[in-house]
Design a protein around this motif. Structure first.
Motif, PDB file in Angstrom:
ATOM      1  N   ALA A 132      19.000   4.411  -6.930  1.00  0.00           N
ATOM      2  CA  ALA A 132      19.014   3.195  -6.107  1.00  0.00           C
ATOM      3  C   ALA A 132      17.617   2.596  -6.020  1.00  0.00           C
ATOM      4  O   ALA A 132      17.440   1.379  -6.165  1.00  0.00           O
ATOM      5  N   TYR A 133      16.625   3.455  -5.800  1.00  0.00           N
ATOM      6  CA  TYR A 133      15.254   2.951  -5.709  1.00  0.00           C
ATOM      7  C   TYR A 133      14.787   2.357  -7.033  1.00  0.00           C
ATOM      8  O   TYR A 133      14.152   1.301  -7.070  1.00  0.00           O
ATOM      9  N   PHE A 191      16.413  -0.970  -7.526  1.00  0.00           N
ATOM     10  CA  PHE A 191      15.863  -1.972  -6.612  1.00  0.00           C
ATOM     11  C   PHE A 191      14.539  -2.508  -7.122  1.00  0.00           C
ATOM     12  O   PHE A 191      14.321  -3.720  -7.134  1.00  0.00           O
ATOM     13  N   TYR A 192      13.684  -1.616  -7.572  1.00  0.00           N
ATOM     14  CA  TYR A 192      12.346  -2.070  -7.946  1.00  0.00           C
ATOM     15  C   TYR A 192      12.288  -2.698  -9.326  1.00  0.00           C
ATOM     16  O   TYR A 192      11.317  -3.339  -9.685  1.00  0.00           O
ATOM     17  N   LYS A 203       8.004 -13.314  -4.107  1.00  0.00           N
ATOM     18  CA  LYS A 203       9.193 -14.057  -3.655  1.00  0.00           C
ATOM     19  C   LYS A 203       9.655 -13.525  -2.304  1.00  0.00           C
ATOM     20  O   LYS A 203       9.961 -14.306  -1.393  1.00  0.00           O
ATOM     21  N   GLU A 204       9.702 -12.191  -2.182  1.00  0.00           N
ATOM     22  CA  GLU A 204      10.139 -11.597  -0.919  1.00  0.00           C
ATOM     23  C   GLU A 204       9.191 -11.990   0.201  1.00  0.00           C
ATOM     24  O   GLU A 204       9.604 -12.328   1.312  1.00  0.00           O
ATOM     25  N   ALA A 258       9.846 -15.486   1.299  1.00  0.00           N
ATOM     26  CA  ALA A 258      11.085 -15.591   2.078  1.00  0.00           C
ATOM     27  C   ALA A 258      10.854 -15.094   3.499  1.00  0.00           C
ATOM     28  O   ALA A 258      11.283 -15.728   4.475  1.00  0.00           O
ATOM     29  N   MET A 259      10.119 -13.987   3.622  1.00  0.00           N
ATOM     30  CA  MET A 259       9.847 -13.447   4.951  1.00  0.00           C
ATOM     31  C   MET A 259       8.964 -14.387   5.749  1.00  0.00           C
ATOM     32  O   MET A 259       9.145 -14.583   6.958  1.00  0.00           O
ATOM     33  N   ALA A 264      10.939 -17.143   7.148  1.00  0.00           N
ATOM     34  CA  ALA A 264      11.789 -16.710   8.259  1.00  0.00           C
ATOM     35  C   ALA A 264      10.993 -16.572   9.542  1.00  0.00           C
ATOM     36  O   ALA A 264      11.571 -16.549  10.629  1.00  0.00           O
ATOM     37  N   VAL A 289       8.609 -14.079  10.425  1.00  0.00           N
ATOM     38  CA  VAL A 289       8.405 -12.753  11.002  1.00  0.00           C
ATOM     39  C   VAL A 289       6.933 -12.360  11.045  1.00  0.00           C
ATOM     40  O   VAL A 289       6.571 -11.412  11.730  1.00  0.00           O
ATOM     41  N   ARG A 299      16.620 -10.960  12.882  1.00  0.00           N
ATOM     42  CA  ARG A 299      15.209 -10.602  12.669  1.00  0.00           C
ATOM     43  C   ARG A 299      15.089  -9.394  11.745  1.00  0.00           C
ATOM     44  O   ARG A 299      14.212  -9.352  10.867  1.00  0.00           O
ATOM     45  N   ASP A 303      15.591 -10.651   8.328  1.00  0.00           N
ATOM     46  CA  ASP A 303      14.430 -11.442   7.909  1.00  0.00           C
ATOM     47  C   ASP A 303      13.292 -10.535   7.476  1.00  0.00           C
ATOM     48  O   ASP A 303      12.560 -10.849   6.529  1.00  0.00           O
ATOM     49  N   MET A 304      13.113  -9.443   8.173  1.00  0.00           N
ATOM     50  CA  MET A 304      12.006  -8.538   7.866  1.00  0.00           C
ATOM     51  C   MET A 304      12.315  -7.659   6.666  1.00  0.00           C
ATOM     52  O   MET A 304      11.467  -6.886   6.237  1.00  0.00           O
ATOM     53  N   ARG A 305      13.546  -7.796   6.124  1.00  0.00           N
ATOM     54  CA  ARG A 305      13.944  -6.969   4.976  1.00  0.00           C
ATOM     55  C   ARG A 305      13.817  -5.484   5.313  1.00  0.00           C
ATOM     56  O   ARG A 305      13.277  -4.696   4.554  1.00  0.00           O
ATOM     57  N   PRO A 361      15.563  -2.184   2.691  1.00  0.00           N
ATOM     58  CA  PRO A 361      16.200  -3.034   1.682  1.00  0.00           C
ATOM     59  C   PRO A 361      16.839  -2.279   0.525  1.00  0.00           C
ATOM     60  O   PRO A 361      17.563  -2.868  -0.272  1.00  0.00           O
ATOM     61  N   VAL A 362      16.530  -0.966   0.378  1.00  0.00           N
ATOM     62  CA  VAL A 362      17.031  -0.240  -0.780  1.00  0.00           C
ATOM     63  C   VAL A 362      18.417   0.318  -0.522  1.00  0.00           C
ATOM     64  O   VAL A 362      19.351   0.075  -1.277  1.00  0.00           O
ATOM     65  N   GLU A 363      18.547   1.060   0.567  1.00  0.00           N
ATOM     66  CA  GLU A 363      19.849   1.685   0.837  1.00  0.00           C
ATOM     67  C   GLU A 363      20.395   1.343   2.209  1.00  0.00           C
ATOM     68  O   GLU A 363      21.509   1.692   2.519  1.00  0.00           O
TER      69      GLU A 363
END
Lengths: 76, 169
Positions: free
Chosen positions: A45-46, A49-50, A57-58, A61-62, A65, A67, B144, B147-149, B152-154
């Motif tokens: 999974a990791y 994801f990476y 980009k992340e 996006a944050m 939002a 934060v 929130r 938004d803070m992600r 995010p992996v699992e």
């Protein structure tokens, strides 16, 4: 009064000879099950994801939002 | 003097266990619970004392006979001697009983009672929960988190579809 004489010795040894292999076997099974049921999927999974991860980009996006405290959304 | 008079009132059996007559003083009365006790336990096969302490004349004569050759004892006499020394045999003391059903039943009953008590307490004793548990607040909190992600992996953010703004199917 002619009962057979009961087992007087070697009781612990008998119990260990029976239970220890089972204990070792079950622990091994538990460890293998955990490795292939939990840790391998988690590693995959990791990795997945990476592969597609774009940090900038992340971050943007944050930021939009709202934060973060050091950098506010572009609107403000 | 007074002590010995008191002794004759208390009885013969008490002599061995109560006031000693040395020097005119008494010694503290020996309590029964401080003496060795008998109990049937699998892990303690030979208790400190015999089960029967006061032998009847029949039992006393049997004990005398025991001092001789054991081959001369009949099977019934051997059993009688066993019963003098022990209360229950291993087979008897290890017997299973249906007591566990009572125990489990009582346990569940008390759980239920405690549950009722807790419900009552929640309603009549405790004040209101913090405002952070209101639905609107929880919604904003979840927004929130996404938004803070977070995770995010699992975890939770991995279950949210950011393009379509909905939970992943």
């Amino acid at each position: 009064m002619s009962l057979p004489k009961p087992l007087m010795r070697g009781l612990l040894g008998k119990r260990l000879r029976f239970h220890l292999p089972i204990a070792f076997g079950l622990s091994l099974v538990a460890a293998i099950a955990f490795k292939y049921g939990v840790t391998e999927p988690r590693k995959r999974a990791y990795a997945e994801f990476y592969k597609q991860y774009d940090a900038v980009k992340e971050f943007n996006a944050m930021k939009e939002a709202g934060v973060f405290e050091s950098v506010r959304p572009s609107g403000e | 003097m007074l002590a010995s008079r008191a002794l004759s009132l208390v009885g013969k059996r008490a002599i061995s266990t109560s006031v000693c007559l040395r020097g005119g003083h008494g010694v503290a009365k020996v309590e029964r619970y401080t003496l060795p006790a008998y109990f049937d336990r699998r892990e303690n096969p030979l208790p400190d004392i015999c089960y029967v302490e006061n032998l009847s004349p029949v039992q006393a004569s049997l004990k005398e006979k025991e001092k001789g050759s054991w081959a001369a004892l009949s099977a019934d006499e051997k059993i009688a001697l066993y019963r003098i020394s022990f209360h229950q045999s291993f087979a008897e003391m290890n017997q299973e009983s249906p007591e566990w059903k009572t125990v489990v039943g009582g346990m569940f009953f008390l759980f239920g009672l405690t549950g009722l008590l807790v419900l009552w307490q929640r309603k009549y004793v405790y004040g209101p929960v913090p405002h952070t548990l209101d639905p609107e607040y929880k919604q904003k909190e979840l927004q929130r988190v996404l938004d803070m992600r977070m995770n995010p992996v699992e975890g939770i953010s991995s279950k949210w579809d950011y393009e379509n703004k909905q939970w992943k199917k």
